[in-house]
Scaffold this active site. Structure first.
Site, short mmCIF file in Angstrom:
data_model
loop_
_atom_site.label_atom_id
_atom_site.label_comp_id
_atom_site.label_asym_id
_atom_site.label_seq_id
_atom_site.Cartn_x
_atom_site.Cartn_y
_atom_site.Cartn_z
N VAL A 109 -82.27 23.12 -26.78
CA VAL A 109 -83.11 22.65 -28.16
C VAL A 109 -84.49 22.72 -27.72
O VAL A 109 -84.90 22.38 -26.54
CB VAL A 109 -82.84 21.28 -29.02
N CYS A 110 -85.48 22.98 -28.65
CA CYS A 110 -86.77 22.69 -28.66
C CYS A 110 -87.52 22.69 -29.88
O CYS A 110 -86.73 22.07 -30.84
CB CYS A 110 -87.54 24.00 -27.72
N GLN A 111 -88.59 22.62 -29.82
CA GLN A 111 -89.39 22.70 -31.38
C GLN A 111 -89.14 23.63 -32.39
O GLN A 111 -88.67 23.19 -33.59
CB GLN A 111 -90.81 22.31 -31.39
#
Length: 184
Positions: free
Chosen positions: A67-69
């Site tokens: 996951v990331c932004q």
């Protein structure tokens, strides 16, 4: 996992499917954002390994969800791990942490986390523009160029994707968060 394929061997997973997998303890979440971003809000139980270190990290065994932004960095990390021949199933959270929040799931903030970097940029840029206008009216007209310089910098950042002010602010002492694999 209900997924869609983005790259051969790579899949994307929805926030609801990730929640189900976490409840069943069938997956490990790896947050590939920088420690400062992770500190300001992350999926509870996730492990923080920034994109810049993902290929050197000793990753846990079993299925992983990155996951990331926005989904861009996690997709890059996924592709890097696939090119390395990572042996375990992997997926990418569709829409990143904001999609997780929009689905109604909570994020955990670390105590003493700094303001998100984008808010810091907005505060700094807005303050400099305002200062330039005020000084141009009260001290000397030439101060208006401070506002113009900040405006040009923001335009360049929007076009190029590189924000010097964000890089400068990220290096400030109040934005230093301990590196390392953090799990909370």
């Amino acid at each position: 996992m209900t997924t869609t394929s983005a790259t051969p061997g790579a899949t994307r997973i929805s926030a609801h499917d990730l929640s189900d997998q976490l409840a069943a303890q069938g997956v490990t979440v790896i947050d590939v954002r920088e420690p400062m971003e992770y500190a300001s809000g992350h999926i509870s139980g996730s492990l923080n390994i920034p994109l810049s270190r993902i290929t050197q990290a000793d990753l846990p065994r079993g299925p992983l969800v990155l996951v990331c932004q926005s989904g861009n960095r996690s997709a890059k990390a996924l592709n890097q791990l696939l090119r390395q021949g990572h042996p375990h199933p992997m997926a990418d959270l569709l829409g990143g942490v904001p999609a997780w929040q929009q689905a109604g799931f909570d994020v955990r903030k670390l105590k003493g986390a700094p303001l998100p970097l984008m808010r810091q940029v907005q505060i700094a840029a807005g303050s400099l523009v305002l200062l330039g206008v005020i000084l141009s009216q009260t001290v000397a007209p030439g101060w208006i160029w401070l506002s113009g310089f900040v405006g040009a910098g923001l335009t360049f950042a929007g076009i190029s994707g590189f924000c010097g002010m964000a890089r400068l602010l990220a290096a400030m002492p109040w934005n230093k968060v301990a590196m390392g694999s953090q799990r909370t």
